[in-house]
Design a protein around this motif. Sequence first.
Motif, PDB file in Angstrom:
ATOM      1  N   PRO A 121       0.797  -1.225   0.000  1.00 19.85           N
ATOM      2  CA  PRO A 121       0.000   0.000   0.000  1.00 19.85           C
ATOM      3  C   PRO A 121       0.829   1.275   0.000  1.00 19.85           C
ATOM      4  O   PRO A 121       0.332   2.325  -0.382  1.00 19.85           O
ATOM      5  CB  PRO A 121      -0.823  -0.114   1.288  1.00 19.85           C
ATOM      6  CG  PRO A 121      -0.077  -1.062   2.144  1.00 19.85           C
ATOM      7  CD  PRO A 121       0.638  -1.999   1.232  1.00 19.85           C
ATOM      8  N   HIS A 122       2.119   1.181   0.401  1.00 16.44           N
ATOM      9  CA  HIS A 122       2.909   2.398   0.498  1.00 16.44           C
ATOM     10  C   HIS A 122       3.709   2.654  -0.767  1.00 16.44           C
ATOM     11  O   HIS A 122       4.527   3.566  -0.811  1.00 16.44           O
ATOM     12  CB  HIS A 122       3.847   2.311   1.700  1.00 16.44           C
ATOM     13  CG  HIS A 122       4.832   1.177   1.607  1.00 16.44           C
ATOM     14  ND1 HIS A 122       4.442  -0.131   1.616  1.00 16.44           N
ATOM     15  CD2 HIS A 122       6.181   1.175   1.490  1.00 16.44           C
ATOM     16  CE1 HIS A 122       5.521  -0.904   1.522  1.00 16.44           C
ATOM     17  NE2 HIS A 122       6.574  -0.141   1.436  1.00 16.44           N
ATOM     18  N   ARG A 126       3.500   1.636 -10.103  1.00 17.22           N
ATOM     19  CA  ARG A 126       4.736   1.322 -10.818  1.00 17.22           C
ATOM     20  C   ARG A 126       5.718   0.583  -9.908  1.00 17.22           C
ATOM     21  O   ARG A 126       6.288  -0.433 -10.298  1.00 17.22           O
ATOM     22  CB  ARG A 126       5.375   2.621 -11.309  1.00 17.22           C
ATOM     23  CG  ARG A 126       6.573   2.410 -12.222  1.00 17.22           C
ATOM     24  CD  ARG A 126       7.451   3.645 -12.253  1.00 17.22           C
ATOM     25  NE  ARG A 126       6.746   4.862 -12.587  1.00 17.22           N
ATOM     26  CZ  ARG A 126       6.481   5.257 -13.830  1.00 17.22           C
ATOM     27  NH1 ARG A 126       6.843   4.520 -14.840  1.00 17.22           N
ATOM     28  NH2 ARG A 126       5.855   6.376 -14.040  1.00 17.22           N
ATOM     29  N   ASP A 127       5.870   1.085  -8.683  1.00 19.39           N
ATOM     30  CA  ASP A 127       6.833   0.464  -7.777  1.00 19.39           C
ATOM     31  C   ASP A 127       6.362  -0.900  -7.292  1.00 19.39           C
ATOM     32  O   ASP A 127       7.170  -1.761  -6.954  1.00 19.39           O
ATOM     33  CB  ASP A 127       7.120   1.377  -6.583  1.00 19.39           C
ATOM     34  CG  ASP A 127       7.990   2.556  -6.998  1.00 19.39           C
ATOM     35  OD1 ASP A 127       8.629   2.445  -8.056  1.00 19.39           O
ATOM     36  OD2 ASP A 127       8.006   3.563  -6.279  1.00 19.39           O
ATOM     37  N   ASN A 128       5.051  -1.093  -7.253  1.00 16.66           N
ATOM     38  CA  ASN A 128       4.540  -2.421  -6.937  1.00 16.66           C
ATOM     39  C   ASN A 128       4.919  -3.404  -8.021  1.00 16.66           C
ATOM     40  O   ASN A 128       5.396  -4.505  -7.744  1.00 16.66           O
ATOM     41  CB  ASN A 128       3.012  -2.381  -6.794  1.00 16.66           C
ATOM     42  CG  ASN A 128       2.581  -2.290  -5.349  1.00 16.66           C
ATOM     43  OD1 ASN A 128       2.734  -3.242  -4.604  1.00 16.66           O
ATOM     44  ND2 ASN A 128       2.084  -1.133  -4.955  1.00 16.66           N
ATOM     45  N   ARG A 162      -0.215   6.162  -9.570  1.00 19.73           N
ATOM     46  CA  ARG A 162      -1.251   6.150  -8.538  1.00 19.73           C
ATOM     47  C   ARG A 162      -0.836   5.204  -7.414  1.00 19.73           C
ATOM     48  O   ARG A 162       0.037   4.372  -7.594  1.00 19.73           O
ATOM     49  CB  ARG A 162      -2.578   5.636  -9.114  1.00 19.73           C
ATOM     50  CG  ARG A 162      -3.077   6.406 -10.292  1.00 19.73           C
ATOM     51  CD  ARG A 162      -3.637   7.745  -9.845  1.00 19.73           C
ATOM     52  NE  ARG A 162      -4.289   8.405 -10.978  1.00 19.73           N
ATOM     53  CZ  ARG A 162      -5.575   8.227 -11.279  1.00 19.73           C
ATOM     54  NH1 ARG A 162      -6.326   7.446 -10.544  1.00 19.73           N
ATOM     55  NH2 ARG A 162      -6.104   8.848 -12.316  1.00 19.73           N
ATOM     56  N   PHE A 163      -1.552   5.353  -6.278  1.00 30.26           N
ATOM     57  CA  PHE A 163      -1.365   4.377  -5.206  1.00 30.26           C
ATOM     58  C   PHE A 163      -2.438   3.308  -5.320  1.00 30.26           C
ATOM     59  O   PHE A 163      -3.528   3.580  -5.839  1.00 30.26           O
ATOM     60  CB  PHE A 163      -1.451   5.060  -3.844  1.00 30.26           C
ATOM     61  CG  PHE A 163      -0.150   5.669  -3.433  1.00 30.26           C
ATOM     62  CD1 PHE A 163       0.804   4.896  -2.797  1.00 30.26           C
ATOM     63  CD2 PHE A 163       0.130   6.985  -3.707  1.00 30.26           C
ATOM     64  CE1 PHE A 163       2.018   5.440  -2.443  1.00 30.26           C
ATOM     65  CE2 PHE A 163       1.338   7.534  -3.362  1.00 30.26           C
ATOM     66  CZ  PHE A 163       2.286   6.765  -2.724  1.00 30.26           C
ATOM     67  N   MET A 171      -8.772  -3.147 -11.173  1.00 28.45           N
ATOM     68  CA  MET A 171      -7.481  -2.591 -11.578  1.00 28.45           C
ATOM     69  C   MET A 171      -6.375  -3.088 -10.668  1.00 28.45           C
ATOM     70  O   MET A 171      -5.283  -3.414 -11.119  1.00 28.45           O
ATOM     71  CB  MET A 171      -7.528  -1.063 -11.520  1.00 28.45           C
ATOM     72  CG  MET A 171      -8.310  -0.440 -12.641  1.00 28.45           C
ATOM     73  SD  MET A 171      -8.335   1.327 -12.315  1.00 28.45           S
ATOM     74  CE  MET A 171      -8.943   1.929 -13.850  1.00 28.45           C
ATOM     75  N   GLN A 172      -6.675  -3.174  -9.368  1.00 27.03           N
ATOM     76  CA  GLN A 172      -5.650  -3.646  -8.434  1.00 27.03           C
ATOM     77  C   GLN A 172      -5.204  -5.043  -8.804  1.00 27.03           C
ATOM     78  O   GLN A 172      -4.030  -5.369  -8.761  1.00 27.03           O
ATOM     79  CB  GLN A 172      -6.196  -3.657  -7.003  1.00 27.03           C
ATOM     80  CG  GLN A 172      -6.323  -2.282  -6.398  1.00 27.03           C
ATOM     81  CD  GLN A 172      -6.866  -2.340  -4.979  1.00 27.03           C
ATOM     82  OE1 GLN A 172      -6.744  -3.335  -4.290  1.00 27.03           O
ATOM     83  NE2 GLN A 172      -7.486  -1.266  -4.548  1.00 27.03           N
TER      84      GLN A 172
END
Lengths: 345, 507
Positions: A121-122, A126-128, A162-163, A171-172
């Motif tokens: 979540p943090h 992109r970073d996920n 986005r977060f 989408m998640q």
Amino acid sequence: MSDIPIKLEGVWKIFGTRAEEAMAAVRSEGLSKNEVLARFGAVIGIADVSFDVHWGEIFCIMGLSGSGKSTLIRHINRLIEPTAGRVEVLGRDVTRLSEPELRAMRSQKIGMVFQHMALLPHRSVRDNVAYPLEIRGAPKGRRWEISQHVLSLVGLDGFEDRFPDEISGGMQQRVGLARALASDPDVLLMDEPFSALDPLIRRQLQDQFKALSEQLHKTTLFITHDLDEAIRLGTRIAIMKDGRIVQIGTPVDIVTNPADDYVRDFVRNISRLKLVFAHAIMEPLTSDSAEKFAQSPRVSQDSDLDHLVDVAITTPHPLVITNAEGKDIGVVSKDRLLRGIQGGK
Amino acid sequence: MPANRTQGATGNAPSIDLTPSITEFVGARAAFYVGRFKLLLAGQNRWRVNWAALIFGPLWAAARGIWAFFWLFAILELVAWVQVGRGIWGDLGADKLAEAARLQAKSDQLMAEAARGDTNAELLVESAGNLARAAENARAASEAGEASTTTYLLVGLLLLGLFKLMEGLWADRVYERQYTRWRVDKRVPSGFNLYRLAGGCALLLLVFSLTLYRFTVSQPDQRIVSVPVPSTYHTHTANLIEDYLDRTARAGAGLFNSIAGGTEAVLNAIEAVFVETSWPVIVIFFLLAAWRLAGGRVAIFTGAALAYMGILGLWEKSMLTLALVSSAAVFCVLMGIPLGVWCARSSRVYAVVRPVLDMMQTMPAFVYLIPIIAFFGTGKVPGILATIAFSMPPVIRLTALGLAQVPKDVVEAARAFGATQWQLMTGVELPLAAPTIMTGVNQTILMCLSMVVIASLIGARGLGQEVLVALQFVAKGQGILAGLAILCCAMVLDRIVQGRFRRGDGA
């Protein structure tokens, strides 16, 4: 490369502090699930599971909650250690890998998608997606390029910054899928990825995943509790019950030839229209009756029931089934067609 | 319309017969209680006397197993009986009478000495007169005491009657409620039980006899007034602890000195930064920090707080306090977070650490000073050490809690992508636990501030010392000014730290 990307042989998982003892007792005395629980306080999660998954196929494991399917999939990347048996991934026995070897295999060869997305979540989308690459120590520029690319594969262009909590559930889960694809793994593990989504989104993601899977040619182990989903996606389906595999087969096999009452119960409400074909329900044509069906429309033996219905409503006559050479080989009356749709009572 | 329908559904509900179940519950005298319960269940709320409960009171409750009723009325009756006992047997004037006799004897003795022609006879006569007057007062008090026995007796009897009446009227309702509870939970006591009755009798006998004896006899046996142990137990144990602490202090002098030295070096450095930096720099630094980390409103508040400290001449003391608190907080965080991580990793470690933390948080703050003085003496270093020991628990606890609350599936996902333990902790667990950990840091800072005054008892300087001095000389104004300055420090630090993590959460 090995011939079989995922191979399980006699895999057992028994939970509990006395698992080893219980395993020995099961081997020597053939105890049942309840006897093991009573004598050792141990729970059998997986009982003697063996199967091969072939290159490029989507192998669905279908079972109700508690049947052990989520436990089983975690043996492939050794999130759970088997009590007994061999788990081979890409020709290597994962139970014998050292810690660094196992981490290398997880980060390079196996991608995983989770039921509840399990995004960080943090971190931004992109970073996920880039997380598996980051773990491998890929430079930031490379990470960004790859994540951009896989996000466009799952249709999420423009959501990179986005977060996770700013985008919808569907989408998640596409981010989850992109993350699993980011390290370009050979094997994809999907643990009920679409179960938490509403039916419309689920359908949409299933189609998208199917198309993507054909395009990228990944070998996929797909867990689901929904037989419809298994039939829509699966090249082959394994049905699990109480930690055992009850039946393995193609969707058509499972629907037309259920192995036991348990499977039959599942299959009962599955629409057969797209799964059963003309040759399976036709009556063979005897040579002398050929005259009677001069008026009948001709249908190929490979047509599914859905198509037979379309044809049947245009004519009062029975349908004549032809083989590949166009020769009449059988006949399907309306009565027979209706019974065929019902499942051959 | 809906009301009618409801009536249709419930109006002709068949009646249920509770007699068998009430009989099973009540045991002896079932018929009586079946009648009483049915009246209550039918909504007939007239108060009816239960004579057994009225006469036997707590004993009735004991036999029936209604322990709340038993204790309540045992204690109330005891109070009443003590009054009655004092009225009947009490020797209420005896103490005063004895005192009067003693004073009179002393006075007579002094008079006799004066009569013998002592050098300071005048003085002796005067004090003899004083003593005689005191004796007279004591005699008067004694007579007043004698007169009040009737009052005690009357009040006692009145109370007793009132309590008895309450017992009799209330018993059925209480017993019926017990029946309702028993229906869902069969462990609730039921029936008339002789063992319970015997237990109740024994308890009452012991409590009543000892209490009546203690309150009515003028010179009760000392063994029932105070615990009959020799006072050497206390002194011996205290000496043992003292010896142990002294020996430990001597044996560990090297260790304690190096701890003190290290702490002092850090404290001095931080103190120098706060105290020796010229005040405009500090003000600018705090205002910027507050504005950037927590927003404009906090910056304005910070400005006001700093102005208060500066204008009222508390600047240097405030800076000393801030230095003390910051260094204590830095130590707490540096030691507490790793300890918290360790606790989250190993349930065995946490099982050991948790009772220690409980003890550290329950122990009155002053008690920390005792071992600290034993090992480190007095001064600002022991002050900061006591502050650290007092303030560390929240950060440990909340770090462990925050890590435990990280969603399991996210951790699993990170492992599935091949993360090492270190990557898992730094990339996933600590960031996700950060808000909880920051709450812990915040609490730790506030606890450090609350320790400021207490730590000044053993020589910590700053605002705490100011409050302490004010207390000693009853300098009310000075004390309140210093106290408000402590409050300002606390609120500024709290706002800045909280603002930091709230923002960190969102962006």
